[in-house]
Design a protein around this motif. Structure first.
Motif, PDB file in Angstrom:
ATOM      1  N   SER A  17      43.959  52.967  73.674  1.00  0.00           N
ATOM      2  CA  SER A  17      44.231  51.917  72.851  1.00  0.00           C
ATOM      3  C   SER A  17      43.538  50.792  73.038  1.00  0.00           C
ATOM      4  O   SER A  17      43.145  50.040  71.892  1.00  0.00           O
ATOM      5  CB  SER A  17      45.874  51.806  73.135  1.00  0.00           C
ATOM      6  N   ASN A  21      41.122  48.809  69.989  1.00  0.00           N
ATOM      7  CA  ASN A  21      41.217  47.641  69.497  1.00  0.00           C
ATOM      8  C   ASN A  21      39.946  46.928  69.640  1.00  0.00           C
ATOM      9  O   ASN A  21      39.840  45.940  68.865  1.00  0.00           O
ATOM     10  CB  ASN A  21      42.485  46.977  70.385  1.00  0.00           C
ATOM     11  N   GLY A  25      39.066  46.029  65.916  1.00  0.00           N
ATOM     12  CA  GLY A  25      39.793  44.685  65.548  1.00  0.00           C
ATOM     13  C   GLY A  25      39.287  43.830  66.636  1.00  0.00           C
ATOM     14  O   GLY A  25      40.004  43.181  67.301  1.00  0.00           O
ATOM     15  N   TYR A  28      40.988  40.451  66.450  1.00  0.00           N
ATOM     16  CA  TYR A  28      42.335  40.449  67.170  1.00  0.00           C
ATOM     17  C   TYR A  28      42.208  40.486  68.586  1.00  0.00           C
ATOM     18  O   TYR A  28      42.895  39.850  69.437  1.00  0.00           O
ATOM     19  CB  TYR A  28      42.898  41.429  66.399  1.00  0.00           C
ATOM     20  N   TYR A  29      41.035  41.603  69.175  1.00  0.00           N
ATOM     21  CA  TYR A  29      41.124  41.690  70.401  1.00  0.00           C
ATOM     22  C   TYR A  29      40.609  40.555  71.299  1.00  0.00           C
ATOM     23  O   TYR A  29      41.217  40.227  72.494  1.00  0.00           O
ATOM     24  CB  TYR A  29      39.996  42.824  70.638  1.00  0.00           C
ATOM     25  N   THR A  32      43.330  38.356  71.776  1.00  0.00           N
ATOM     26  CA  THR A  32      44.609  39.277  72.576  1.00  0.00           C
ATOM     27  C   THR A  32      44.102  38.831  74.094  1.00  0.00           C
ATOM     28  O   THR A  32      44.948  38.822  75.228  1.00  0.00           O
ATOM     29  CB  THR A  32      44.669  40.464  72.524  1.00  0.00           C
ATOM     30  N   HIS A  44      47.784  46.108  72.745  1.00  0.00           N
ATOM     31  CA  HIS A  44      46.766  47.154  72.430  1.00  0.00           C
ATOM     32  C   HIS A  44      47.415  48.748  71.930  1.00  0.00           C
ATOM     33  O   HIS A  44      46.813  49.044  70.893  1.00  0.00           O
ATOM     34  CB  HIS A  44      45.844  47.493  73.677  1.00  0.00           C
ATOM     35  N   TYR A  47      48.527  47.773  68.172  1.00  0.00           N
ATOM     36  CA  TYR A  47      47.110  47.867  67.377  1.00  0.00           C
ATOM     37  C   TYR A  47      46.537  49.522  67.265  1.00  0.00           C
ATOM     38  O   TYR A  47      46.420  49.855  66.101  1.00  0.00           O
ATOM     39  CB  TYR A  47      45.989  47.046  67.811  1.00  0.00           C
ATOM     40  N   ARG A  51      46.122  51.527  63.794  1.00  0.00           N
ATOM     41  CA  ARG A  51      44.784  52.002  63.372  1.00  0.00           C
ATOM     42  C   ARG A  51      44.817  53.424  63.012  1.00  0.00           C
ATOM     43  O   ARG A  51      44.141  53.804  62.100  1.00  0.00           O
ATOM     44  CB  ARG A  51      43.809  51.713  64.501  1.00  0.00           C
ATOM     45  N   ILE A 139      54.401  43.947  61.841  1.00  0.00           N
ATOM     46  CA  ILE A 139      53.723  44.079  62.853  1.00  0.00           C
ATOM     47  C   ILE A 139      53.955  42.868  63.890  1.00  0.00           C
ATOM     48  O   ILE A 139      54.104  42.722  64.830  1.00  0.00           O
ATOM     49  CB  ILE A 139      52.185  44.082  62.519  1.00  0.00           C
TER      50      ILE A 139
END
Length: 298
Positions: A17, A21, A25, A28-29, A32, A44, A47, A51, A139
């Motif tokens: 996962s 991510n 992403g 986003y990652y 995080t 993760h 996400y 995805r 989300i």
């Protein structure tokens, strides 16, 4: 020995996962990474699941509706403790149990994914709101238990921030979505600027005209307003999570800045935030993150 093997399998599921991510992403990652390490795997996993569902509808096979149904059934089996051969679902089920995330939110999310299989246009903001709540607002609600809160009033802000992210994505991806046959920007707002699907399709090949640029600027202003409306909710989160969410919001708002810098051309180019700009946002976030963790240990 069995428990060691199970833990290894779960660790691998979370690692998978995380890889999804990191690859799909990146913005986003990056944000995080500012969370405490114990909370990152859950993000993760959430996400990764989103995805997987998104890929089914964005790159459909022979029977995407059947694939979504199979995914939902496998997800419910995993929630109920059943065996699953899908690593993302294994990590997600563990995340939902550990953080006590409302399972009903996943049904709402998948219903929005089904809309992508049949809905190609949205007449107005009310119609779009149903989709954005299910695809993005929930989300934010899924993430709340992971992020932690200091107030029960955080939920509406979390949903609003997710929806602001989604509107930003819609603007960045207008051209790509048009290639898939979809126009997410509501028709009544586009029409106020003299824009419709036919005009967008022409501009995909020839570049946007003044009317389209004005329409995109209008939607960008709406997205900025969404971020401003959601911003008070950051203070309602656990202090150690605030730098992550604040940084994510700044990074996504930077996408809007890049769209503006490109003259609101979202049809022949895709807005990308330069690495230097990302660093200028993330570095202060790291400092706030360290400070929040130090205060948490006092």
């Amino acid at each position: 020995m069995g428990r060691v093997r199970a833990l290894t399998t779960l660790d691998s599921a979370y690692a998978g996962s995380r890889a999804i991510n990191a690859h799909h992403g990146r913005t986003y990652y990056l944000a995080t990474r500012l969370l405490p390490p114990s909370r990152r795997p859950a993000v993760h996993a959430l996400y990764g699941f989103a995805r997987v569902a998104d890929e089914i509808v964005d790159n459909p096979g022979v029977d995407p509706a059947g694939e979504l149904l199979a995914l939902e059934r496998a997800l419910n089996d995993a929630f109920d403790g059943g065996a699953t051969g899908h690593p993302v679902l294994l990590a997600l089920a563990d995340t939902v149990r550990h953080w006590d995330i409302d399972r009903d939110l996943f049904s709402v999310f998948l219903n929005s994914m089904r809309m992508d299989l049949t809905v190609t246009d949205y007449a107005n903001l009310d119609e779009l709101a149903e989709y954005t709540h299910g695809s993005a607002g929930v989300i934010g609600l899924m993430l709340l238990p992971v992020l932690g809160t200091v107030s029960p009033d955080a939920a509406p802000y979390a949903a609003a921030l997710g929806e602001a992210f989604q509107l930003t994505n819609f603007l960045r991806d207008v051209g790509e979505d048009l290639d898939r046959g979809r126009v997410y920007l509501p028709a009544d707002h586009l029409a106020a600027f003299g824009v419709d699907r036919e005009r967008l399709t022409w501009a995909r090949m020839n570049g946007p005209d003044r009317a389209i640029r004005r329409a995109v600027a209008h939607f960008a202003a709406m997205a900025h307003a969404g971020y401003r409306a959601a911003e008070p909710g950051i203070a309602l989160l656990d202090p150690v999570s605030r730098p992550c969410v604040a940084t994510a919001a700044r990074l996504y708002r930077a996408i809007l800045d890049e769209i503006a810098a490109a003259g609101y051309d979202v049809l022949t180019r895709r807005a990308v935030v330069p690495a230097g700009r990302k660093a200028s946002v993330v570095v202060p976030g790291v400092a706030r993150c360290v400070l929040a963790r130090l205060r948490g240990t006092q």
